[in-house]
Scaffold this motif. Structure first.
Motif, PDB file in Angstrom:
ATOM      1  N   ARG A  28     -28.574 -19.864 -19.849  1.00 30.29           N
ATOM      2  CA  ARG A  28     -29.899 -19.835 -20.156  1.00 30.29           C
ATOM      3  C   ARG A  28     -30.641 -18.975 -19.452  1.00 30.29           C
ATOM      4  O   ARG A  28     -31.422 -18.001 -19.972  1.00 30.29           O
ATOM      5  CB  ARG A  28     -30.435 -21.407 -19.475  1.00 30.29           C
ATOM      6  CG  ARG A  28     -32.120 -21.569 -19.299  1.00 30.29           C
ATOM      7  CD  ARG A  28     -32.640 -21.551 -20.833  1.00 30.29           C
ATOM      8  NE  ARG A  28     -34.005 -21.783 -20.765  1.00 30.29           N
ATOM      9  CZ  ARG A  28     -34.830 -20.898 -21.807  1.00 30.29           C
ATOM     10  NH1 ARG A  28     -34.375 -20.278 -22.460  1.00 30.29           N
ATOM     11  NH2 ARG A  28     -36.010 -20.931 -21.515  1.00 30.29           N
ATOM     12  N   VAL A  29     -30.228 -18.498 -18.260  1.00 31.81           N
ATOM     13  CA  VAL A  29     -30.581 -17.376 -17.455  1.00 31.81           C
ATOM     14  C   VAL A  29     -30.583 -16.018 -18.200  1.00 31.81           C
ATOM     15  O   VAL A  29     -31.614 -15.220 -18.467  1.00 31.81           O
ATOM     16  CB  VAL A  29     -30.205 -17.300 -15.880  1.00 31.81           C
ATOM     17  CG1 VAL A  29     -30.438 -16.087 -15.292  1.00 31.81           C
ATOM     18  CG2 VAL A  29     -30.669 -18.804 -15.163  1.00 31.81           C
ATOM     19  N   GLU A  30     -29.324 -15.922 -18.735  1.00 29.02           N
ATOM     20  CA  GLU A  30     -29.148 -14.620 -19.517  1.00 29.02           C
ATOM     21  C   GLU A  30     -30.031 -14.670 -20.814  1.00 29.02           C
ATOM     22  O   GLU A  30     -30.176 -13.497 -21.080  1.00 29.02           O
ATOM     23  CB  GLU A  30     -27.470 -14.818 -19.799  1.00 29.02           C
ATOM     24  CG  GLU A  30     -27.218 -13.377 -20.430  1.00 29.02           C
ATOM     25  CD  GLU A  30     -27.318 -13.395 -21.895  1.00 29.02           C
ATOM     26  OE1 GLU A  30     -27.431 -11.942 -22.398  1.00 29.02           O
ATOM     27  OE2 GLU A  30     -27.586 -14.229 -22.665  1.00 29.02           O
ATOM     28  N   HIS A  36     -36.796 -11.550 -22.731  1.00 24.80           N
ATOM     29  CA  HIS A  36     -38.175 -11.010 -22.121  1.00 24.80           C
ATOM     30  C   HIS A  36     -37.867  -9.658 -21.608  1.00 24.80           C
ATOM     31  O   HIS A  36     -38.826  -9.362 -20.807  1.00 24.80           O
ATOM     32  CB  HIS A  36     -38.566 -12.011 -21.087  1.00 24.80           C
ATOM     33  CG  HIS A  36     -39.311 -13.409 -21.445  1.00 24.80           C
ATOM     34  ND1 HIS A  36     -40.177 -13.552 -22.299  1.00 24.80           N
ATOM     35  CD2 HIS A  36     -38.563 -14.569 -21.770  1.00 24.80           C
ATOM     36  CE1 HIS A  36     -40.426 -14.863 -22.934  1.00 24.80           C
ATOM     37  NE2 HIS A  36     -39.350 -15.444 -22.455  1.00 24.80           N
ATOM     38  N   ASP A  37     -36.622  -9.171 -21.572  1.00 26.60           N
ATOM     39  CA  ASP A  37     -36.393  -7.953 -20.812  1.00 26.60           C
ATOM     40  C   ASP A  37     -36.923  -8.049 -19.310  1.00 26.60           C
ATOM     41  O   ASP A  37     -37.292  -6.893 -18.797  1.00 26.60           O
ATOM     42  CB  ASP A  37     -36.984  -6.894 -21.620  1.00 26.60           C
ATOM     43  CG  ASP A  37     -36.316  -5.716 -21.033  1.00 26.60           C
ATOM     44  OD1 ASP A  37     -35.155  -5.331 -20.729  1.00 26.60           O
ATOM     45  OD2 ASP A  37     -37.077  -4.503 -21.318  1.00 26.60           O
ATOM     46  N   TYR A  38     -36.490  -8.961 -18.626  1.00 32.21           N
ATOM     47  CA  TYR A  38     -36.914  -9.205 -17.113  1.00 32.21           C
ATOM     48  C   TYR A  38     -35.747  -8.728 -16.310  1.00 32.21           C
ATOM     49  O   TYR A  38     -34.427  -8.856 -16.875  1.00 32.21           O
ATOM     50  CB  TYR A  38     -37.328 -10.693 -16.853  1.00 32.21           C
ATOM     51  CG  TYR A  38     -38.647 -11.161 -17.238  1.00 32.21           C
ATOM     52  CD1 TYR A  38     -39.670 -10.241 -17.624  1.00 32.21           C
ATOM     53  CD2 TYR A  38     -38.753 -12.446 -17.704  1.00 32.21           C
ATOM     54  CE1 TYR A  38     -40.971 -10.655 -18.045  1.00 32.21           C
ATOM     55  CE2 TYR A  38     -40.039 -12.842 -17.946  1.00 32.21           C
ATOM     56  CZ  TYR A  38     -40.867 -12.117 -18.370  1.00 32.21           C
ATOM     57  OH  TYR A  38     -42.288 -12.591 -18.882  1.00 32.21           O
ATOM     58  N   GLU A  39     -36.170  -8.251 -14.994  1.00 35.45           N
ATOM     59  CA  GLU A  39     -34.973  -8.022 -14.190  1.00 35.45           C
ATOM     60  C   GLU A  39     -34.687  -9.167 -13.043  1.00 35.45           C
ATOM     61  O   GLU A  39     -33.902  -9.136 -12.267  1.00 35.45           O
ATOM     62  CB  GLU A  39     -35.243  -6.761 -13.481  1.00 35.45           C
ATOM     63  CG  GLU A  39     -35.349  -5.502 -14.461  1.00 35.45           C
ATOM     64  CD  GLU A  39     -33.728  -5.023 -14.734  1.00 35.45           C
ATOM     65  OE1 GLU A  39     -32.788  -5.252 -13.766  1.00 35.45           O
ATOM     66  OE2 GLU A  39     -33.511  -4.727 -15.728  1.00 35.45           O
ATOM     67  N   CYS A  40     -35.871 -10.082 -12.960  1.00 38.14           N
ATOM     68  CA  CYS A  40     -35.968 -11.005 -12.141  1.00 38.14           C
ATOM     69  C   CYS A  40     -36.961 -12.267 -12.417  1.00 38.14           C
ATOM     70  O   CYS A  40     -37.632 -12.016 -13.176  1.00 38.14           O
ATOM     71  CB  CYS A  40     -36.814 -10.378 -10.752  1.00 38.14           C
ATOM     72  SG  CYS A  40     -36.972 -11.612  -9.656  1.00 38.14           S
TER      73      CYS A  40
END
Length: 152
Positions: A28-30, A36-40
């Motif tokens: 899910r995290v991946e 969303h192209d988030y880093e954190c």
């Protein structure tokens, strides 16, 4: 550029960011990272209290080879939870933190973003991208208050 000295986190932060729960699987995290192209990602309980953050580096660390698991099983790793890999003591900032301080923190720690909290409640995130945008607005002569009004 003098306008930047007046900017605070509230003038540039992203409000109500996407979060994950501590029991979210790494699969899910991946998926959230990808979508969303988030880093954190902030890890929050159902009441919105910040429990920690999981970064792409934290995610990748789950795949690190060890003497016990030279070839980790992909499915087993992806079934692990955010709680297992997250940083549970992230550096946090507040809405009234000067952006000059955030910029210094980002340079010193090499972190790409920080949670913004009120007590333990997550209000948002401040990222490098947000700081760059604020610098650009300040260079154009836009005051801090007018930047926030445009976002609301």
């Amino acid at each position: 550029m003098y306008e930047f000295l007046e900017y605070q986190v509230a003038d540039a932060m992203t409000y109500r960011p996407v979060t994950v729960r501590p029991d979210a699987t790494l699969a899910r995290v991946e998926a959230v990272f990808e979508e969303h192209d988030y880093e954190c990602l902030p890890v929050c309980d159902p009441d919105g209290r910040l429990l920690g953050v999981v970064t792409k580096l934290d995610f990748l660390k789950a795949f690190a080879f060890t003497p016990e698991t030279m070839v980790p099983r992909y499915g087993d790793i992806m079934a692990r939870t955010a709680r297992e890999v997250m940083c549970d003591e992230p550096i946090i900032v507040h809405q009234d933190t000067p952006l000059t301080r955030v910029l210094q923190l980002m340079v010193r720690t090499r972190h790409k973003s920080f949670p913004v909290t009120l007590g333990t409640l997550l209000l948002g995130m401040i990222s490098r991208r947000d700081v760059v945008r604020a610098l650009r607005r300040a260079a154009a002569g836009q005051s801090a208050g007018s930047a926030q009004q445009l976002r609301l």
